[in-house]
Design an enzyme around this catalytic site. Structure first.
Site, PDB file in Angstrom:
ATOM      1  N   ASP A  99       0.902  -1.108  -0.005  1.00 23.36           N
ATOM      2  CA  ASP A  99      -0.010  -0.014  -0.049  1.00 23.36           C
ATOM      3  C   ASP A  99       0.955   1.195   0.106  1.00 23.36           C
ATOM      4  OD1 ASP A  99      -2.517   1.397   0.387  1.00 23.36           O
ATOM      5  OD2 ASP A  99      -3.254  -0.562   1.119  1.00 23.36           O
ATOM      6  N   ASP A 201      -3.209   4.428  -2.043  1.00 24.09           N
ATOM      7  CA  ASP A 201      -4.414   4.899  -1.301  1.00 24.09           C
ATOM      8  C   ASP A 201      -4.791   6.434  -1.697  1.00 24.09           C
ATOM      9  OD1 ASP A 201      -5.618   4.459   1.302  1.00 24.09           O
ATOM     10  OD2 ASP A 201      -4.778   6.403   1.764  1.00 24.09           O
ATOM     11  N   GLU A 264      -6.406   3.565  -5.808  1.00 24.80           N
ATOM     12  CA  GLU A 264      -7.760   3.498  -4.956  1.00 24.80           C
ATOM     13  C   GLU A 264      -8.569   4.773  -5.566  1.00 24.80           C
ATOM     14  OE1 GLU A 264     -10.114   3.842  -0.625  1.00 24.80           O
ATOM     15  OE2 GLU A 264      -8.145   4.781  -0.987  1.00 24.80           O
ATOM     16  N   HIS A 325     -11.239  -3.783   3.237  1.00 23.37           N
ATOM     17  CA  HIS A 325     -11.112  -3.418   4.677  1.00 23.37           C
ATOM     18  C   HIS A 325     -12.046  -2.176   5.163  1.00 23.37           C
ATOM     19  CE1 HIS A 325      -8.404  -0.641   2.746  1.00 23.37           C
ATOM     20  NE2 HIS A 325      -8.255  -0.054   3.780  1.00 23.37           N
ATOM     21  N   ASP A 326     -12.631  -1.528   4.297  1.00 22.72           N
ATOM     22  CA  ASP A 326     -13.618  -0.373   4.594  1.00 22.72           C
ATOM     23  C   ASP A 326     -14.916  -0.375   4.357  1.00 22.72           C
ATOM     24  OD1 ASP A 326     -11.027   1.320   4.759  1.00 22.72           O
ATOM     25  OD2 ASP A 326     -11.077   1.719   2.829  1.00 22.72           O
TER      26      ASP A 326
END
Ligand code: NOJ
Length: 513
Positions: A99, A201, A264, A325-326
């Site tokens: 990431d 990200d 992202e 994960h969000d």
């Protein structure tokens, strides 16, 4: 026909490192733990491991608040562990994505400590500082992703700094060439250490344009909605300069042959597809979040899929995701009975799929007791269901105390899926089906590269085709609670018994006659 690249053929598996495998008993996953579980990822049939942040961090946003871009947080291990992980992954033929968090640092990062030390410090301009308005209020009305204003007042130097997320995540100023040089060099650092690419990200927030002033009201907003959506982020998100930043990252990536950038990217379809770059010089894979929060009905899904396929640039390779994960676990969103159907959709659409750890097991959102809440979003905006702890629970590897995840106390409670922990999942379990699905996909050329075509879309059933060079594969998904007519063809795989009409919630994959 040209060969597909590794990231066109491969399946991405997202590891949330805090919750994958703990090797030292502190209740938090780590790099040695990931090494121990690489064989699981390999056996599942995934090819690319994306690891959420592992860098030194005060962990206010669980690693998305970085205080040293080139280090490894001791909680996760050392550079030596990292090198061992890369070697162990590559030995197994697995690629590794890290990431990369370019849009903000931690407020503990030495750059920010310097920047806030005085208005004259050479690093002042590495972040986004502005004077208060004459009445003392913040420079703009912007609202942070996690609730209140994006502006934090700094008493010492008498200015506000911008933070799109937490106040402890100050936004970097990418318009400063020194910031660009340093951040791009960080990418080189990890490429030289052997990473195969990055998931970038929050890129959509990397170029806020404060000079453009206040954000307009969102006419569709109502109480009860996420407070950060009350305003339209017209001047902070997806600004023209964002696309220049991505081009810079891509140029660096091209210095290292065969590496990948996965961005992202959220926004309108036009914004997302623009991240491929005008000359395909942006992200090779701009994440397509269209399936993440869309209404889970056939008409809406078909429209979403067709719009995306139609909007792709000619050389743009598609990509799909249904969990991370969000956001809410897919098995909770669509219902446990439809978990196999959802995985079938993800893995049979044309493009690179990303599986979030545990979705292959049908894990559902966990109930997190109030005294166990960890996520800063839930703490800052409580009670609106925005908290992300329920989807970040540790992997349930076996039936022991600590679920085989840890010998200590897990940092979040473990959520065990209905089929039981991994060690007890046998024939008929969700993961057993996903294993077969992945094997079929990876071994079937039409599923890897064949064009997408909607065959039937009613309120109850979606049938689509993947037209390969020498065969057509049909994917039939019964969204309803009743049996439905099945298309004709040879059944290659079914979530049920695969004969006769489609059973309620059945996913069936057939070779067309
Ligand atoms: C997106 C990440 O996925 C999320 O977990 C994080 O909180 C924000 N970016 C801020 O970095």
């Amino acid at each position: 026909m040209t060969d597909l690249t590794w990231w066109q053929r491969g399946i991405i598996y997202q590891v949330y490192p805090r919750s994958f495998q703990d090797s030292d008993g502190d209740g938090i996953g780590d790099l040695q733990g990931i090494i121990q579980r690489l064989d699981y990822i390999k056996a599942l049939g995934a090819d690319i491991v994306w690891i959420s942040p592992i860098f030194p961090s005060p962990m206010k946003d669980f690693g998305y608040d970085i205080s040293d871009y080139r280090g490894i947080d001791p909680m996760f291990g050392t550079h030596r562990d990292f090198d061992a992980l890369i070697a162990a992954a590559h030995t197994r033929g697995l690629k590794v994505l890290l990431d990369f968090v370019p849009s903000h640092t931690s407020d503990q990062h030495p750059w920010f400590v310097d920047s806030r030390s005085s208005r004259d410090h050479p690093k002042r301009d590495w972040y986004i500082w502005r004077d208060a308005q004459p009445d003392g209020s913040p420079p703009t009305n912007w609202i942070s992703e996690f609730g209140p204003t994006t502006w934090a007042w700094d008493e010492t130097t008498g200015q506000y700094y911008l933070h799109i997320f937490l106040a402890s995540q100050p936004s970097l100023n990418w318009r400063n060439p020194q910031v660009q040089a340093e951040m791009l060099d960080t990418m080189r650092f990890w490429y030289q250490r052997g990473v195969d690419g990055f998931r970038v990200d929050a890129i959509t927030h990397a170029a806020p344009d404060v000079a453009r002033g206040d954000h307009p009201e969102n006419p569709d907003w109502h109480d009860g909605m996420n407070p950060s959506q009350r305003l339209l982020k017209a001047h902070s998100k997806n600004q023209p300069f964002n696309f220049d930043i991505v081009r810079m990252m891509r140029r660096v990536t091209e210095e290292f042959p065969g590496r990948l950038l996965l961005g992202e990217t959220d926004g309108t379809l036009a914004e997302v597809t623009r991240y491929y770059g005008a000359d395909m010089d942006g992200f090779q894979l701009p994440f397509n979040f269209a399936l993440l929060d869309v209404e889970w009905t056939v008409p809406v899904l078909v429209r979403t899929i067709e719009n995306y396929v139609a909007a792709l640039p000619r050389d743009g390779w598609p990509t799909w995701v249904i969990g991370n994960h969000d956001c809410i676990r897919i098995a909770s969103r669509v219902g446990h009975d439809r978990a196999r159907l959802a995985m079938t959709l993800l893995l049979c659409l044309r493009g690179t799929p990303t599986i979030y750890q545990g979705d292959e097991l049908g894990i559902e959102n966990a109930d997190i007791p109030a005294d166990k809440v960890q996520d800063p979003w839930e703490i800052q905006v409580p009670g609106k269901g925005l908290g992300r702890d329920p989807v970040r629970t540790p992997m349930p590897w076996d039936a022991s105390n600590g679920a085989g995840f840890t010998t200590g106390t897990p940092w979040l409670p473990v959520a065990v899926p209905r089929d039981g922990p991994v060690s007890l999942q046998g024939p008929g379990s969700v993961v057993d089906y996903v294993l077969q699905l992945i094997a079929l996909r990876q071994g079937t050329d039409a599923l890897l590269r064949g064009a997408y075509r909607t065959v039937t879309a009613t309120d109850d059933v979606l049938i689509f085709a993947r037209d390969g060079a020498d065969q057509t594969i049909l994917i039939a998904l019964n969204f309803s609670d009743h049996t439905q007519p099945a298309p004709s063809g040879d059944t290659l795989l079914s979530s049920h018994d695969g004969t006769g009409p489609l059973a309620p919630h059945e996913a069936r994959i057939l070779r067309a006659h």
